[in-house]
Design an enzyme around this catalytic site. Structure first.
Site, short mmCIF file in Angstrom:
data_model
loop_
_atom_site.label_atom_id
_atom_site.label_comp_id
_atom_site.label_asym_id
_atom_site.label_seq_id
_atom_site.Cartn_x
_atom_site.Cartn_y
_atom_site.Cartn_z
N ILE A 1 5.11 2.37 7.73
CA ILE A 1 5.35 3.77 8.08
C ILE A 1 4.02 4.50 8.03
O ILE A 1 3.25 4.32 7.07
CB ILE A 1 6.33 4.38 7.05
N ASP B 1 5.76 2.51 2.36
CA ASP B 1 4.87 1.37 2.60
C ASP B 1 4.03 1.71 3.84
O ASP B 1 4.56 1.78 4.96
CB ASP B 1 5.73 0.12 2.84
N HIS B 2 2.75 1.91 3.63
CA HIS B 2 1.92 2.38 4.76
C HIS B 2 1.73 1.32 5.84
O HIS B 2 1.25 1.62 6.93
CB HIS B 2 0.56 2.86 4.23
N ARG B 3 2.13 0.08 5.53
CA ARG B 3 2.07 -0.94 6.59
C ARG B 3 3.20 -0.72 7.58
O ARG B 3 3.10 -1.10 8.75
CB ARG B 3 2.20 -2.35 5.98
N PRO C 1 0.85 -1.20 0.00
CA PRO C 1 0.00 0.00 0.00
C PRO C 1 0.88 1.24 0.00
O PRO C 1 1.48 1.59 1.01
CB PRO C 1 -0.81 -0.14 1.30
#
Ligand code: CAO
Length: 546
Positions: free
Chosen positions: A522, A518-520, A342
């Site tokens: 950060i 990577d929104h998982r 993501p």
């Protein structure tokens, strides 16, 4: 050897062989399909009728065959399991018995062997929704169905669901039409059960009964419908997958395989005649899906909808130009990253007026050293400094997704644009290098990349990447993360712009920065702070010595 022959094919003289389901040497059981034949009305599987090993395959795809023609020869297998010569088995129609007055809810499994009864197929448990819509009706009254054959497809606003027959028999009546709203327990169809083994296990289903001679040879209404409108198929060699709810043109063998593998046939491109989906198409679809790491098969029809292939020759002249290996491999990596991670991108700009002045002041020194000092060397230097302060950006997620793998090294990947495609060589221990050394490493790796001289070791192990389009232009873009890294910095072209100094606008040199993460791993706040700190360091490089 025992001959397998074409059974009674009704009121047509000949039919076409459209699919071979076995090869010489294959071991088959009595119910295993040998070939699929098709008239201009419908298609039909021809089962082996006995157990054994295929000794000879007489029929070929495209052959025109008539009742009694030999299609294959079988070397006897388990004699005890051989009920009758194939031709006899196939030619003996199983007439649908009259429905009885058995209660509708009588489970088919409880029906005594060979005793005819009537059961009503109903909408099963549909979870926490009250109502779903019938989007596809796959049977008509008079159709013969085996256990596991699809009756209807239902759809809620979240997913679609196939409802298979739990009993073999003949469809007496269909109680729904497309777009009907239905609830759990709603009646779908009445089936006159003829089979001895009315269970929900497909493997227990009796051999598909060949249709009576006076009726068209149809194994499912879906086939019939599709065959009835072959001209509606696009002209392309490989027909794109149909849209949800559309009738899929596929034979029983392909349908069964798709069911076994959990594949939504509507997403499979058909390569057969008139776009028919073959078993090989289903297999190829599964292989492609697995390769791409997309769990379409297990996604309940909510997978990524494929882009249909287009026959461009319909619009004008075209030519094919191969992408080349680097681009193809690069495309796969980018696609994998985009689908798995993501991505979010934060944009900012750094005031590098002083940095540029400093860089220009080093021009003479650079010439003396035979070097070329571009903004990128300073950007990488500043990045390594900030990464040390934000270790989760110089990290990966472990396989469980529950841990950071923090790197106690800083190997900087650097996107290089080459005529063959994009490559990302890695500057080892970039945090240990000074600006001159970084500059030399950038030039050396960029040259090696463009001369195709990079070794695999020079392209692996990166812990963070930078992609500079500064020499080309652009005020911002969304770089794609280079897995297993968790972030990448995109750099745009620096330009002079107005900055408010509290009293007036003053001209400053502004460098566009685009951080994809990577929104998982950060969150947005961390990314914002990371960029703010990078902007600060680039705005005053004296901070690097603190
Ligand atoms: N703003 C303005 N000018 C810039 C700049 C920036 N952000 N960055 C570099 N420049 C200038 C340089 O100073 C140099 O100018 P001079 O010739 O006057 O000294 C000129 O642009 C050319 O620089 P360069 O490209 O030779 O060197 P570099 O260190 O800036 O970059 C490299 C090296 C290999 C990263 C670059 O050549 C490259 O290939 N960039 C493309 C990366 C890419 O394709 N990314 C996209 C990936 S996603 O598809």
């Amino acid at each position: 050897m025992q001959e397998i022959k074409i059974p009674d094919i009704g009121d047509v003289d000949s039919v076409e062989v459209i699919e071979l389901c076995v090869a010489v040497g294959d071991v088959v059981g009595p119910d295993d399909p040998i070939i699929v034949i098709e008239s201009d009305k419908a298609s039909m599987e021809v089962p082996a009728g006995a157990s054994g090993t295929i000794g000879e395959l007489v029929a070929a795809i495209g052959d025109s065959v008539s009742e009694g023609d030999v299609i294959a020869r079988l070397e006897a297998g388990d004699a005890a399991a051989t009920p009758a010569p194939a031709a006899e088995t196939a030619a003996a129609p199983q007439a649908a018995p009259e429905p009885t007055s058995a209660p509708e809810s009588t489970p088919a499994a409880a029906t005594p062997a060979a005793e005819a009864s009537s059961v009503t197929a109903r909408v099963p448990d549909i979870g926490d929704v009250d109502e779903v819509v019938v989007i596809e009706v796959l049977v008509n009254a008079g159709d013969t169905v085996a256990v596991g054959d699809l009756l209807v497809v239902l759809e809620s606003d979240k997913a679609s669901m196939e409802v298979p027959a739990e009993h073999a028999g003949t469809i007496d009546a269909v109680h729904v039409t497309e777009n009907d709203p239905v609830r759990e327990g709603s009646e779908l169809a009445t089936i006159a059960v003829t089979a001895a083994s009315a269970t929900s296990a497909v493997a227990d289903a009796p051999p598909a009964a060949p249709p009576p001679a006076s009726e068209p040879v149809a194994t499912s209404s879906a086939d019939s419908e599709a065959v009835a409108a072959p001209t509606a198929q696009p002209e392309a060699a490989s027909v794109p997958p149909t849209s949800a709810g559309a009738t899929v043109y596929a034979g029983p063998a392909a349908r069964r395989l798709a069911r076994e593998l959990g594949v939504d046939l509507a997403t499979v491109a058909g390569s057969g005649d008139k776009g028919r989906v073959l078993k090989d198409d289903v297999k190829a679809h599964v292989k492609k899906t697995l390769k791409e790491g997309v769990a379409t098969a297990a996604s309940g029809g909510m997978g990524i909808p494929p882009i249909p292939p287009v026959d461009f020759s319909r619009y004008g002249e075209t030519e094919l130009q191969p992408l080349g290996r680097t681009r193809v491999v690069g495309a796969q990596n980018l696609h994998r990253s985009w689908l798995n991670i993501p991505h979010v991108t934060n944009h900012d700009q750094a005031d590098v007026t002083e940095l540029e002045a400093f860089r220009k002041s080093l021009k003479g020194e650079a010439e003396r050293r035979g070097a070329k000092l571009t903004p990128l060397a300073f950007i990488i230097k500043a990045l390594t400094h900030v990464l040390a302060e934000f270790p989760t950006f110089n990290a990966s997620l472990d396989a469980s997704g529950e841990n950071y793998v923090l790197k106690h090294y800083c190997h900087m990947g650097m996107a290089v644009d080459t005529p063959g495609g994009l490559v990302v060589p890695v500057i080892r221990d970039a945090d240990q290098l000074g600006v001159w050394e970084l500059s030399a490493a950038i030039i050396e790796l960029a040259e090696a990349a463009r001369d195709r001289k990079l070794k695999p070791a020079q392209m692996s192990g990166g812990s963070f990447s930078v992609s500079s389009l500064g020499n080309i232009g652009g005020t911002g873009f969304t770089p794609i993360i280079n897995p297993p890294e968790v972030a990448i910095l995109g750099v745009g072209r620096l330009d002079t712009g107005p900055v408010w100094n509290g009293e007036r606008f003053v001209p400053r040199k502004l460098l566009p920065l685009s951080l994809s993460y990577d929104h998982r791993a950060i969150n947005g706040g961390e990314a914002g702070r990371f960029l703010a700190r990078l902007r600060e360091v680039l705005g005053d490089v004296r901070q690097l010595i603190l």
